[in-house]
Design an enzyme around this catalytic site. Structure first.
Site, PDB file in Angstrom:
ATOM      1  N   HIS A 202     -21.091 -11.347 -26.581  1.00 54.45           N
ATOM      2  CA  HIS A 202     -21.391 -11.996 -27.875  1.00 54.45           C
ATOM      3  C   HIS A 202     -20.407 -13.123 -28.139  1.00 54.45           C
ATOM      4  CE1 HIS A 202     -22.141 -12.302 -32.270  1.00 54.45           C
ATOM      5  NE2 HIS A 202     -23.304 -11.791 -31.960  1.00 54.45           N
ATOM      6  N   PHE A 203     -20.484 -14.158 -27.647  1.00 55.78           N
ATOM      7  CA  PHE A 203     -21.315 -14.683 -26.563  1.00 55.78           C
ATOM      8  C   PHE A 203     -20.352 -15.155 -25.493  1.00 55.78           C
ATOM      9  CE2 PHE A 203     -23.552 -15.462 -30.587  1.00 55.78           C
ATOM     10  CZ  PHE A 203     -24.728 -14.784 -30.371  1.00 55.78           C
TER      11      PHE A 203
END
Length: 149
Positions: A53-54
């Site tokens: 993420h991410f």
């Protein structure tokens, strides 16, 4: 219960049942019984959520910020009651008016400011704000319910 500030992570674990990787509080810096609590979370790149993420743009998931705010609210309730019995838990019971105003990234220090609004029949309602560098990142009304299991 005599509260000595600051309360470090190892002592926070004596208050709430959360453990790595889900314990989101690193330090309690201020506390006024049945009123307010201030806590800190240092956001670091080595936290497991940043693997996905991410990968190219690490952003702390909003749900984890809300969880951290709920942990701060539960800690305020527990400290206000003089501690937590072994079979007593404070569960996240509700959220209202959540607003996300700023991304939180590795290297940020989140400051949580929570205030008890009401406490009726084992359910506390709290105003909670998460800030980075004095800017509001997230704000919400959070409810926690005390349960004996």
């Amino acid at each position: 219960m005599d509260v000595q500030l600051p309360i470090e992570a190892k002592d926070i674990q004596k208050l709430i049942p959360h453990r790595y990787p889900f314990l989101q509080l690193d330090r309690i810096t201020a506390f006024e019984s049945m009123k307010t609590l201030t806590a800190i979370k240092n956001v670091t790149m080595n936290e497991p959520q940043f693997q996905g993420h991410f990968p190219d743009l690490p952003v702390m998931p909003g749900v984890l910020i809300i969880e951290a705010m709920a942990q701060a609210c539960g800690t305020l309730a527990i400290l206000s009651e003089g501690g937590r019995k072994e079979n007593e838990f404070f569960f996240f019971a509700g959220i209202d008016e959540a607003r996300f105003k700023r991304q939180v990234i590795p290297g940020d220090q989140l400051i949580f400011e929570v205030e008890l609004l009401t406490n009726k029949r084992g359910i506390g309602k709290f105003s909670a704000v998460a800030k980075v560098d004095g800017q509001v990142a997230v704000e919400a009304i959070i409810m926690c319910a005390k349960r004996v299991v």
